[in-house]
Enzyme design. Structure first.
Site, PDB file in Angstrom:
ATOM      1  N   LYS A  25       2.075  -3.352   7.371  1.00  0.00           N
ATOM      2  CA  LYS A  25       2.376  -3.529   5.938  1.00  0.00           C
ATOM      3  C   LYS A  25       3.822  -3.122   5.646  1.00  0.00           C
ATOM      4  O   LYS A  25       4.516  -3.775   4.853  1.00  0.00           O
ATOM      5  CB  LYS A  25       1.402  -2.711   5.079  1.00  0.00           C
ATOM      6  CG  LYS A  25      -0.021  -3.223   5.052  1.00  0.00           C
ATOM      7  CD  LYS A  25      -0.189  -4.610   4.438  1.00  0.00           C
ATOM      8  CE  LYS A  25       0.072  -4.641   2.952  1.00  0.00           C
ATOM      9  NZ  LYS A  25      -0.246  -5.993   2.388  1.00  0.00           N
ATOM     10  N   THR A  34       0.818  -1.211   0.000  1.00  0.00           N
ATOM     11  CA  THR A  34       0.000   0.000   0.000  1.00  0.00           C
ATOM     12  C   THR A  34       0.853   1.263   0.000  1.00  0.00           C
ATOM     13  O   THR A  34       2.000   1.239   0.485  1.00  0.00           O
ATOM     14  CB  THR A  34      -0.893  -0.009   1.261  1.00  0.00           C
ATOM     15  OG1 THR A  34      -1.501   1.263   1.414  1.00  0.00           O
ATOM     16  CG2 THR A  34      -0.086  -0.296   2.530  1.00  0.00           C
ATOM     17  N   ASP A  35       0.270   2.367  -0.484  1.00  0.00           N
ATOM     18  CA  ASP A  35       0.984   3.651  -0.408  1.00  0.00           C
ATOM     19  C   ASP A  35       1.056   4.175   1.025  1.00  0.00           C
ATOM     20  O   ASP A  35       1.813   5.111   1.311  1.00  0.00           O
ATOM     21  CB  ASP A  35       0.326   4.693  -1.339  1.00  0.00           C
ATOM     22  CG  ASP A  35      -1.139   4.983  -1.009  1.00  0.00           C
ATOM     23  OD1 ASP A  35      -1.692   4.348  -0.093  1.00  0.00           O
ATOM     24  OD2 ASP A  35      -1.726   5.861  -1.687  1.00  0.00           O
ATOM     25  N   GLU A  36       0.244   3.580   1.939  1.00  0.00           N
ATOM     26  CA  GLU A  36       0.213   4.100   3.315  1.00  0.00           C
ATOM     27  C   GLU A  36       1.540   3.900   4.046  1.00  0.00           C
ATOM     28  O   GLU A  36       1.789   4.536   5.069  1.00  0.00           O
ATOM     29  CB  GLU A  36      -0.922   3.443   4.115  1.00  0.00           C
ATOM     30  CG  GLU A  36      -2.279   3.719   3.508  1.00  0.00           C
ATOM     31  CD  GLU A  36      -3.442   3.507   4.460  1.00  0.00           C
ATOM     32  OE1 GLU A  36      -3.226   3.338   5.662  1.00  0.00           O
ATOM     33  OE2 GLU A  36      -4.584   3.527   3.978  1.00  0.00           O
ATOM     34  N   TYR A  50      -2.062  -0.565  10.958  1.00  0.00           N
ATOM     35  CA  TYR A  50      -2.157  -1.241   9.657  1.00  0.00           C
ATOM     36  C   TYR A  50      -0.932  -0.926   8.798  1.00  0.00           C
ATOM     37  O   TYR A  50      -0.267  -1.841   8.288  1.00  0.00           O
ATOM     38  CB  TYR A  50      -3.445  -0.810   8.930  1.00  0.00           C
ATOM     39  CG  TYR A  50      -3.420  -1.122   7.445  1.00  0.00           C
ATOM     40  CD1 TYR A  50      -3.482  -2.433   6.979  1.00  0.00           C
ATOM     41  CD2 TYR A  50      -3.316  -0.085   6.493  1.00  0.00           C
ATOM     42  CE1 TYR A  50      -3.441  -2.719   5.609  1.00  0.00           C
ATOM     43  CE2 TYR A  50      -3.274  -0.367   5.128  1.00  0.00           C
ATOM     44  CZ  TYR A  50      -3.332  -1.694   4.704  1.00  0.00           C
ATOM     45  OH  TYR A  50      -3.275  -1.970   3.351  1.00  0.00           O
TER      46      TYR A  50
HETATM   47  P1  NAD Z   1      -9.553  -7.511   1.869  1.00  0.00           P
HETATM   48  O1  NAD Z   1      -9.622  -7.211   3.325  1.00  0.00           O
HETATM   49  O2  NAD Z   1     -10.747  -7.262   1.020  1.00  0.00           O
HETATM   50  O3  NAD Z   1      -9.168  -9.061   1.647  1.00  0.00           O
HETATM   51  C1  NAD Z   1      -8.154  -9.682   2.382  1.00  0.00           C
HETATM   52  C2  NAD Z   1      -8.244 -11.186   2.111  1.00  0.00           C
HETATM   53  O4  NAD Z   1      -7.165 -11.822   2.835  1.00  0.00           O
HETATM   54  C3  NAD Z   1      -9.550 -11.815   2.587  1.00  0.00           C
HETATM   55  O5  NAD Z   1     -10.049 -12.711   1.601  1.00  0.00           O
HETATM   56  C4  NAD Z   1      -9.138 -12.583   3.841  1.00  0.00           C
HETATM   57  O6  NAD Z   1      -9.949 -13.725   4.096  1.00  0.00           O
HETATM   58  C5  NAD Z   1      -7.701 -12.967   3.513  1.00  0.00           C
HETATM   59  N1  NAD Z   1      -6.889 -13.208   4.716  1.00  0.00           N
HETATM   60  C6  NAD Z   1      -6.792 -12.410   5.817  1.00  0.00           C
HETATM   61  N2  NAD Z   1      -5.969 -12.991   6.716  1.00  0.00           N
HETATM   62  C7  NAD Z   1      -5.525 -14.155   6.167  1.00  0.00           C
HETATM   63  C8  NAD Z   1      -4.642 -15.173   6.590  1.00  0.00           C
HETATM   64  N3  NAD Z   1      -4.053 -15.136   7.805  1.00  0.00           N
HETATM   65  N4  NAD Z   1      -4.408 -16.213   5.764  1.00  0.00           N
HETATM   66  C9  NAD Z   1      -4.996 -16.284   4.532  1.00  0.00           C
HETATM   67  N5  NAD Z   1      -5.865 -15.347   4.093  1.00  0.00           N
HETATM   68  C10 NAD Z   1      -6.113 -14.292   4.889  1.00  0.00           C
HETATM   69  O7  NAD Z   1      -8.288  -6.733   1.331  1.00  0.00           O
HETATM   70  P2  NAD Z   1      -8.075  -5.967  -0.056  1.00  0.00           P
HETATM   71  O8  NAD Z   1      -8.639  -4.616   0.069  1.00  0.00           O
HETATM   72  O9  NAD Z   1      -8.498  -6.854  -1.141  1.00  0.00           O
HETATM   73  O10 NAD Z   1      -6.478  -5.832  -0.035  1.00  0.00           O
HETATM   74  C11 NAD Z   1      -5.663  -6.881  -0.557  1.00  0.00           C
HETATM   75  C12 NAD Z   1      -4.199  -6.501  -0.387  1.00  0.00           C
HETATM   76  O11 NAD Z   1      -3.944  -5.276  -1.073  1.00  0.00           O
HETATM   77  C13 NAD Z   1      -3.773  -6.258   1.054  1.00  0.00           C
HETATM   78  O12 NAD Z   1      -2.476  -6.761   1.217  1.00  0.00           O
HETATM   79  C14 NAD Z   1      -3.799  -4.742   1.200  1.00  0.00           C
HETATM   80  O13 NAD Z   1      -2.875  -4.325   2.171  1.00  0.00           O
HETATM   81  C15 NAD Z   1      -3.391  -4.318  -0.183  1.00  0.00           C
HETATM   82  N6  NAD Z   1      -3.891  -3.010  -0.632  1.00  0.00           N
HETATM   83  C16 NAD Z   1      -5.227  -2.702  -0.533  1.00  0.00           C
HETATM   84  C17 NAD Z   1      -5.683  -1.472  -1.025  1.00  0.00           C
HETATM   85  C18 NAD Z   1      -7.146  -1.084  -0.970  1.00  0.00           C
HETATM   86  O14 NAD Z   1      -7.480   0.058  -1.315  1.00  0.00           O
HETATM   87  N7  NAD Z   1      -8.050  -1.973  -0.580  1.00  0.00           N
HETATM   88  C19 NAD Z   1      -4.777  -0.576  -1.608  1.00  0.00           C
HETATM   89  C20 NAD Z   1      -3.414  -0.934  -1.678  1.00  0.00           C
HETATM   90  C21 NAD Z   1      -2.994  -2.163  -1.198  1.00  0.00           C
HETATM   91  O1  DAU Z   2      -4.165   3.928   0.451  1.00  0.00           O
HETATM   92  C1  DAU Z   2      -4.364   2.540   0.338  1.00  0.00           C
HETATM   93  C2  DAU Z   2      -5.210   2.047   1.489  1.00  0.00           C
HETATM   94  O2  DAU Z   2      -6.543   2.506   1.225  1.00  0.00           O
HETATM   95  C3  DAU Z   2      -5.184   0.535   1.639  1.00  0.00           C
HETATM   96  O3  DAU Z   2      -3.892   0.123   1.972  1.00  0.00           O
HETATM   97  C4  DAU Z   2      -6.168   0.081   2.735  1.00  0.00           C
HETATM   98  O4  DAU Z   2      -6.201  -1.323   2.800  1.00  0.00           O
HETATM   99  C5  DAU Z   2      -7.547   0.611   2.381  1.00  0.00           C
HETATM  100  O5  DAU Z   2      -8.464   0.275   3.409  1.00  0.00           O
HETATM  101  C6  DAU Z   2      -7.510   2.128   2.188  1.00  0.00           C
HETATM  102  O6  DAU Z   2      -7.240   2.793   3.451  1.00  0.00           O
HETATM  103  P1  DAU Z   2      -8.026   4.121   3.857  1.00  0.00           P
HETATM  104  O7  DAU Z   2      -7.977   4.273   5.322  1.00  0.00           O
HETATM  105  O8  DAU Z   2      -7.596   5.268   3.033  1.00  0.00           O
HETATM  106  O9  DAU Z   2      -9.509   3.699   3.358  1.00  0.00           O
HETATM  107  P2  DAU Z   2     -10.959   3.898   4.016  1.00  0.00           P
HETATM  108  O10 DAU Z   2     -11.943   3.516   2.965  1.00  0.00           O
HETATM  109  O11 DAU Z   2     -11.079   3.270   5.355  1.00  0.00           O
HETATM  110  O12 DAU Z   2     -11.034   5.489   4.198  1.00  0.00           O
HETATM  111  C7  DAU Z   2     -10.852   6.369   3.119  1.00  0.00           C
HETATM  112  C8  DAU Z   2     -10.921   7.783   3.672  1.00  0.00           C
HETATM  113  O13 DAU Z   2     -12.255   8.049   4.094  1.00  0.00           O
HETATM  114  C9  DAU Z   2     -10.046   8.009   4.878  1.00  0.00           C
HETATM  115  O14 DAU Z   2      -9.498   9.317   4.822  1.00  0.00           O
HETATM  116  C10 DAU Z   2     -10.982   7.882   6.063  1.00  0.00           C
HETATM  117  C11 DAU Z   2     -12.296   8.373   5.493  1.00  0.00           C
HETATM  118  N1  DAU Z   2     -13.532   7.756   6.046  1.00  0.00           N
HETATM  119  C12 DAU Z   2     -13.602   6.392   6.040  1.00  0.00           C
HETATM  120  C13 DAU Z   2     -14.723   5.753   6.515  1.00  0.00           C
HETATM  121  C14 DAU Z   2     -14.815   4.243   6.548  1.00  0.00           C
HETATM  122  C15 DAU Z   2     -14.579   8.534   6.468  1.00  0.00           C
HETATM  123  O15 DAU Z   2     -14.511   9.785   6.427  1.00  0.00           O
HETATM  124  N2  DAU Z   2     -15.701   7.913   6.939  1.00  0.00           N
HETATM  125  C16 DAU Z   2     -15.812   6.545   6.990  1.00  0.00           C
HETATM  126  O16 DAU Z   2     -16.870   6.038   7.463  1.00  0.00           O
END
Ligand code: NAD
Ligand code: DAU
Length: 359
Positions: A165, A136-138, A161
């Site tokens: 990561k 992630t970019d975080e 988180y």
């Molecule tokens: P998600 O939470 O939707 O899915 C995570 C999956 O991992 C689920 O299917 C869960 O069952 C599985 N999992 C969790 N713990 C596990 C374990 N111990 N063993 C096996 N499986 C396990 O997540 P996502 O949003 O699809 O993100 C996927 C990846 O991409 C993550 O590594 C996250 O950090 C990264 N990422 C997410 C975002 C985003 O915006 N969602 C952005 C950048 C990077």
């Molecule tokens: O940047 C990549 C990341 O983006 C991934 O690594 C994470 O897995 C993914 O969950 C996401 O993280 P964020 O914290 O940015 O996503 P989230 O959807 O939780 O929140 C997006 C923005 O919106 C953040 O600034 C918090 C805000 N927010 C979120 C929720 C759930 C609100 O204002 N209200 C809300 O109810």
């Protein structure tokens, strides 16, 4: 038929399922989906593949070394794309333990199982093998000025988180540097699109709006995220895994910086147009400012020049077109949301997969 097998961890999640749908459609690989099925894992997102002979599901925790060893012996993969993680920042603030366990210990366990298998491969297979760590970019922390995150921005993770990561990124990088495991790392911005668990901003706002609930906006709603369509992310992952240079990191972003208020207003406007409120008023009236997220990162923004220059990747979907398609998908798939929220998909899982689940 001698199929090339690729492991995808976390394939029942939001991005992992988009990636598996893409890989089954656009490659000839067999995909083994390794997933623990936490609350965020949902095999209904892959229901269209349940009869596909190139798709295998293994109900496995990446912290389970013995099970991983068995899978490597059984399937002899040509590579691993690692997405399994705890992914929600708010949950990490409330309870970091699972994030440490899965994101750090799980990645370490997977790296070690991979290394044991990879070390014993014939030289040619060793060289072509890839371990792709999806991150992630975080990990770069928070931006205050107009600068962008590049691949050489120092790590400054701020939440449990992002710290977990960042730790896993460092482990993956070290396994490349020390043991020569061919590791690729990608760091991506906020994804949106179909099949996202309704705890993240976009699906939560759509769901709450339709149910007449408040749309909770943290702080003033002026925090900035860069938004990328999940299918564009999946295309980037496919490309990096196939053509990326081991030892390199690639940033992936949508070039779509928006404040959270802009995102919520966009969603409300689309819903007003596509499924107006019964009382004719705007969904924007449901917006409610609530207490800020502790340690809330101000702004994320990605410089994706490297992946475009070196591998020719660019997002295909604009924020406007992607959000419109996303709202349309959630409106057309109320069943999926209902099942996820009610936990009904777990019954569906037992009914549909009881004899297909390995382990
Ligand atoms: P998600 O939470 O939707 O899915 C995570 C999956 O991992 C689920 O299917 C869960 O069952 C599985 N999992 C969790 N713990 C596990 C374990 N111990 N063993 C096996 N499986 C396990 O997540 P996502 O949003 O699809 O993100 C996927 C990846 O991409 C993550 O590594 C996250 O950090 C990264 N990422 C997410 C975002 C985003 O915006 N969602 C952005 C950048 C990077
Ligand atoms: O940047 C990549 C990341 O983006 C991934 O690594 C994470 O897995 C993914 O969950 C996401 O993280 P964020 O914290 O940015 O996503 P989230 O959807 O939780 O929140 C997006 C923005 O919106 C953040 O600034 C918090 C805000 N927010 C979120 C929720 C759930 C609100 O204002 N209200 C809300 O109810």
């Amino acid at each position: 038929m001698n199929l090339c097998t690729v492991f995808v961890t976390g394939g029942a999640g939001f991005i992992g399922s988009a990636l598996i749908r893409l890989l089954i459609a656009e490659s000839d690989w067999r995909i083994v989906n390794i997933d623990k099925l936490t609350y965020a894992g949902n095999l209904e997102s892959l229901a269209m593949l349940s009869d596909n002979p190139r798709y295998v599901f293994s109900h496995t925790d990446i912290c389970d070394r013995a099970m991983l060893d068995r899978l490597f012996i059984e399937w002899q993969p040509a590579g691993v794309i690692h997405l399994a993680a705890e992914s929600h920042v708010d949950r990490s603030i409330l309870g970091p333990a699972d994030f440490i366990q899965t994101n750090i210990v799980g990645t370490y366990t997977l790296l070690e199982a991979t290394r044991a298998y990879w070390s014993a491969l014939p030289e040619k297979d060793k060289t072509s093998f890839r371990f792709h760590h999806v991150s992630t970019d975080e990990v770069y922390g928070s931006l205050c000025t107009q600068e962008l995150f590049t691949e050489i921005t120092p790590y400054r993770p701020n939440s449990p988180y992002s710290a977990s990561k960042a730790s896993s990124d460092h482990l993956a990088r070290a396994w490349q540097h020390t043991y020569g495991l061919p590791v690729l790392i990608t760091n991506c911005s906020n994804n949106y699109g179909p099949y996202q668990f309704p705890e993240k901003l976009v699906p939560l706002m759509i769901l709450n709006a339709l149910q007449g609930k408040v749309l909770p906006i943290y702080g003033k709603g002026d925090n900035v995220r860069d938004w990328l369509n999940v299918d564009d992310h999946a295309r980037a992952l496919h490309l990096v895994f196939s053509k990326g240079v081991p030892g390199e990191t690639y940033n992936i972003g949508g070039n779509s910086e928006k404040t959270n208020l802009e995102v919520v207003d966009t969603l409300c406007n689309l819903l007003d147009e596509m499924q107006a409120r019964p009382d004719g008023r705007s969904y924007r009236e449901q917006k409610t400012f609530v207490a800020d997220r502790p340690g809330h990162d101000r702004r994320y923004a990605i410089d994706a020049t490297k992946i475009e220059r070196d591998l020719g990747w660019k997002p295909q979907e604009s924020f406007t077109s992607g959000m419109r398609k996303t709202v349309a998908w959630y409106l057309a798939n109320a069943d999926w949301i209902e099942h996820v929220v009610s936990g009904e998909y777990r019954h569906w899982l037992k009914q549909n997969y009881s004899n297909r689940i390995a382990a």
